[in-house]
Motif scaffolding. Sequence first.
Motif, PDB file in Angstrom:
ATOM      1  N   GLY A  40     -58.786 -62.329 -34.642  1.00  0.00           N
ATOM      2  CA  GLY A  40     -60.065 -61.767 -35.071  1.00  0.00           C
ATOM      3  C   GLY A  40     -61.241 -62.118 -34.187  1.00  0.00           C
ATOM      4  N   PRO A  41     -62.430 -61.719 -34.621  1.00  0.00           N
ATOM      5  CA  PRO A  41     -63.625 -61.839 -33.775  1.00  0.00           C
ATOM      6  C   PRO A  41     -64.342 -63.179 -33.843  1.00  0.00           C
ATOM      7  N   TYR A  42     -63.863 -64.099 -34.687  1.00  0.00           N
ATOM      8  CA  TYR A  42     -64.616 -65.326 -34.902  1.00  0.00           C
ATOM      9  C   TYR A  42     -64.027 -66.507 -34.140  1.00  0.00           C
ATOM     10  N   ILE A 282     -62.281 -63.343 -42.101  1.00  0.00           N
ATOM     11  CA  ILE A 282     -62.410 -64.758 -42.432  1.00  0.00           C
ATOM     12  C   ILE A 282     -63.024 -65.520 -41.266  1.00  0.00           C
ATOM     13  N   ASP A 283     -64.152 -66.131 -41.525  1.00  0.00           N
ATOM     14  CA  ASP A 283     -64.935 -66.846 -40.516  1.00  0.00           C
ATOM     15  C   ASP A 283     -64.786 -68.345 -40.755  1.00  0.00           C
ATOM     16  N   LEU A 284     -64.188 -69.056 -39.787  1.00  0.00           N
ATOM     17  CA  LEU A 284     -63.946 -70.490 -39.936  1.00  0.00           C
ATOM     18  C   LEU A 284     -64.944 -71.348 -39.168  1.00  0.00           C
ATOM     19  N   SER A 328     -49.716 -69.615 -62.245  1.00  0.00           N
ATOM     20  CA  SER A 328     -49.341 -69.640 -60.830  1.00  0.00           C
ATOM     21  C   SER A 328     -49.597 -68.299 -60.163  1.00  0.00           C
ATOM     22  N   SER A 329     -49.398 -67.226 -60.909  1.00  0.00           N
ATOM     23  CA  SER A 329     -49.536 -65.876 -60.350  1.00  0.00           C
ATOM     24  C   SER A 329     -50.982 -65.480 -60.114  1.00  0.00           C
ATOM     25  N   LEU A 330     -51.932 -66.198 -60.701  1.00  0.00           N
ATOM     26  CA  LEU A 330     -53.344 -65.808 -60.623  1.00  0.00           C
ATOM     27  C   LEU A 330     -54.152 -66.615 -59.610  1.00  0.00           C
ATOM     28  N   ILE A 331     -53.525 -67.522 -58.882  1.00  0.00           N
ATOM     29  CA  ILE A 331     -54.264 -68.472 -58.048  1.00  0.00           C
ATOM     30  C   ILE A 331     -54.938 -67.819 -56.848  1.00  0.00           C
ATOM     31  N   ALA A 332     -54.287 -66.877 -56.201  1.00  0.00           N
ATOM     32  CA  ALA A 332     -54.803 -66.331 -54.939  1.00  0.00           C
ATOM     33  C   ALA A 332     -56.152 -65.644 -55.131  1.00  0.00           C
ATOM     34  N   ARG A 333     -57.139 -66.029 -54.328  1.00  0.00           N
ATOM     35  CA  ARG A 333     -58.414 -65.310 -54.271  1.00  0.00           C
ATOM     36  C   ARG A 333     -58.363 -64.378 -53.083  1.00  0.00           C
ATOM     37  N   GLY A 334     -59.284 -63.390 -53.057  1.00  0.00           N
ATOM     38  CA  GLY A 334     -59.149 -62.425 -51.991  1.00  0.00           C
ATOM     39  C   GLY A 334     -60.364 -61.571 -51.722  1.00  0.00           C
ATOM     40  N   GLU A 335     -60.157 -60.247 -51.828  1.00  0.00           N
ATOM     41  CA  GLU A 335     -61.131 -59.283 -51.330  1.00  0.00           C
ATOM     42  C   GLU A 335     -62.507 -59.406 -51.974  1.00  0.00           C
ATOM     43  N   PHE A 336     -62.569 -59.632 -53.285  1.00  0.00           N
ATOM     44  CA  PHE A 336     -63.868 -59.694 -53.941  1.00  0.00           C
ATOM     45  C   PHE A 336     -64.623 -60.974 -53.586  1.00  0.00           C
ATOM     46  N   SER A 337     -63.899 -62.054 -53.332  1.00  0.00           N
ATOM     47  CA  SER A 337     -64.554 -63.289 -52.891  1.00  0.00           C
ATOM     48  C   SER A 337     -65.257 -63.074 -51.558  1.00  0.00           C
ATOM     49  N   LEU A 338     -64.589 -62.351 -50.646  1.00  0.00           N
ATOM     50  CA  LEU A 338     -65.200 -62.069 -49.349  1.00  0.00           C
ATOM     51  C   LEU A 338     -66.360 -61.088 -49.476  1.00  0.00           C
ATOM     52  N   ILE A 339     -66.230 -60.108 -50.359  1.00  0.00           N
ATOM     53  CA  ILE A 339     -67.322 -59.151 -50.575  1.00  0.00           C
ATOM     54  C   ILE A 339     -68.567 -59.873 -51.086  1.00  0.00           C
ATOM     55  N   LEU A 340     -68.378 -60.765 -52.051  1.00  0.00           N
ATOM     56  CA  LEU A 340     -69.517 -61.526 -52.578  1.00  0.00           C
ATOM     57  C   LEU A 340     -70.149 -62.393 -51.496  1.00  0.00           C
ATOM     58  N   ALA A 341     -69.304 -62.991 -50.653  1.00  0.00           N
ATOM     59  CA  ALA A 341     -69.827 -63.815 -49.570  1.00  0.00           C
ATOM     60  C   ALA A 341     -70.637 -62.976 -48.592  1.00  0.00           C
ATOM     61  N   GLN A 342     -70.179 -61.766 -48.308  1.00  0.00           N
ATOM     62  CA  GLN A 342     -70.916 -60.882 -47.403  1.00  0.00           C
ATOM     63  C   GLN A 342     -72.252 -60.449 -48.000  1.00  0.00           C
ATOM     64  N   SER A 360     -67.881 -68.771 -44.534  1.00  0.00           N
ATOM     65  CA  SER A 360     -66.828 -69.722 -44.163  1.00  0.00           C
ATOM     66  C   SER A 360     -66.191 -70.327 -45.409  1.00  0.00           C
ATOM     67  N   PHE A 361     -67.030 -70.667 -46.383  1.00  0.00           N
ATOM     68  CA  PHE A 361     -66.504 -71.225 -47.630  1.00  0.00           C
ATOM     69  C   PHE A 361     -65.545 -70.240 -48.296  1.00  0.00           C
ATOM     70  N   ALA A 362     -65.975 -68.989 -48.444  1.00  0.00           N
ATOM     71  CA  ALA A 362     -65.132 -67.991 -49.096  1.00  0.00           C
ATOM     72  C   ALA A 362     -63.866 -67.733 -48.289  1.00  0.00           C
ATOM     73  N   GLY A 363     -63.987 -67.674 -46.954  1.00  0.00           N
ATOM     74  CA  GLY A 363     -62.823 -67.406 -46.116  1.00  0.00           C
ATOM     75  C   GLY A 363     -61.757 -68.477 -46.222  1.00  0.00           C
ATOM     76  N   VAL A 364     -62.176 -69.746 -46.120  1.00  0.00           N
ATOM     77  CA  VAL A 364     -61.206 -70.840 -46.219  1.00  0.00           C
ATOM     78  C   VAL A 364     -60.611 -70.903 -47.630  1.00  0.00           C
ATOM     79  N   LEU A 365     -61.455 -70.675 -48.643  1.00  0.00           N
ATOM     80  CA  LEU A 365     -60.955 -70.678 -50.018  1.00  0.00           C
ATOM     81  C   LEU A 365     -59.893 -69.600 -50.210  1.00  0.00           C
ATOM     82  N   VAL A 366     -60.139 -68.424 -49.666  1.00  0.00           N
ATOM     83  CA  VAL A 366     -59.160 -67.345 -49.755  1.00  0.00           C
ATOM     84  C   VAL A 366     -57.865 -67.738 -49.065  1.00  0.00           C
ATOM     85  N   LEU A 367     -57.956 -68.283 -47.863  1.00  0.00           N
ATOM     86  CA  LEU A 367     -56.759 -68.660 -47.119  1.00  0.00           C
ATOM     87  C   LEU A 367     -55.959 -69.730 -47.855  1.00  0.00           C
ATOM     88  N   VAL A 368     -56.637 -70.771 -48.331  1.00  0.00           N
ATOM     89  CA  VAL A 368     -55.956 -71.873 -49.016  1.00  0.00           C
ATOM     90  C   VAL A 368     -55.307 -71.390 -50.314  1.00  0.00           C
TER      91      VAL A 368
END
Length: 405
Positions: A40-42, A282-284, A328-342, A360-368
């Motif tokens: 990616g670009p970051y 995702i910006d680290l 366990s099935s609900l843990i993954a965060r994703g697209e809406f977390s990044l949208i809110l961060a943007q 960066s916070f939202a990106g790392v949280l999504v990845l983890v």
Amino acid sequence: MSLLGQLAIILVAVAAAAIIGERFRFSAIPLFIIAGILLGPYEPFPSALLQGEPLYLISELGIILLLFYLGLEFSLERLIQARNLVVRGGVIDLVINGGLGFAVGVALFGVSAEALIVAGVIYVSSSGIIIQALFDFRRLADDETDLVLGILVFEDMAIAVFLAIASALAVGQTVSGGMITARTVIVVAFVAAFLVASRYLPKYINRISPYLERERLVLAALALLLGAAALAEWAGLSAAIGALLVGILLSDTEARDRIERHLYGLRDFAAAIFFFAFGLQIDLRSASEIWQWILIGAVVAVGGKLVAGWLSGRSSGFSRRQSFTVGSSLIARGEFSLILAQIAALGVALDPGFRERITSFAGVLVLVTALIGVLLMRESRTIGRALFGSRKPSAAVVAHEEERS
């Protein structure tokens, strides 16, 4: 680099990720995301690809097709029978994870608009990641999956209201009770209109579909799908909700199996591009500066979903093992977390330091959470049996299954 050159790199990357995932018997979803981060670009990685409109359109088609296929599996009757699960599980999830997210925000920034945005980033699970994992792990027919899907549907409706509030706060506008009420009415009316249509339109579709050859059927289905997704966005909802509702509408038609079969390859291609493009966002760069945010957020995000899933499952009559699987099935965060961060990054009324670090916070949280969530989802049955043993479902779950059959 030309568009075709970039697309070639993307396809090589996602193909390699898929092969590695299959080799190690692991879902390729996190690998697609990591590939997007690496290319990616970051910083700190060398920039090989840039986000662009064509890539965005393909990735948007990916999430739309994923939700559409879910709707094809989640018929109107199944949704009606699971309505109590939607409300009960959704409210429990909102209170626990929305509440914990807001508590984290208040601890970091006090009672403020920033705290509310942090709550949204932590609260909302990723429909795209979770649904693809359900397909990968063949969990759609499991009893507890109805509760998982019900919570996701509730979250998608709740986030439509939340996005309007967050957008207003980010630019300094006043949020009134009337605005919240109006947005809620629009969401409920939109969903209700499609559910009513799902009751009456299939019989008319059944009269037309036998006369449509494969190409015409595919084009008609895509036109209906993209039209509903665009209509949902126009109404202020996510395109995913429109796609889900169209899938439900078509799930009881005679053309369902043909549509599912003909669009399967397109779904897998577009979904892979979606998760790759997800990684590109995702910006680290400032992750090392906010490790405390990330540590607290990750612990709360994982623990909150496990607790909410457990309580939702137990209150709905599921066994302890099944309730653990729900969480366990609900843990993954994703697209809406990044949208809110943007949204927050562009929010002129928000603290400048917060705006610089929230992506960066939202990106790392999504990845983890994506890595932990997919891994726990794959192993949830094994862990559940080790912790709780194998027990038969309660009478409430048996009754729910009898209603579905």
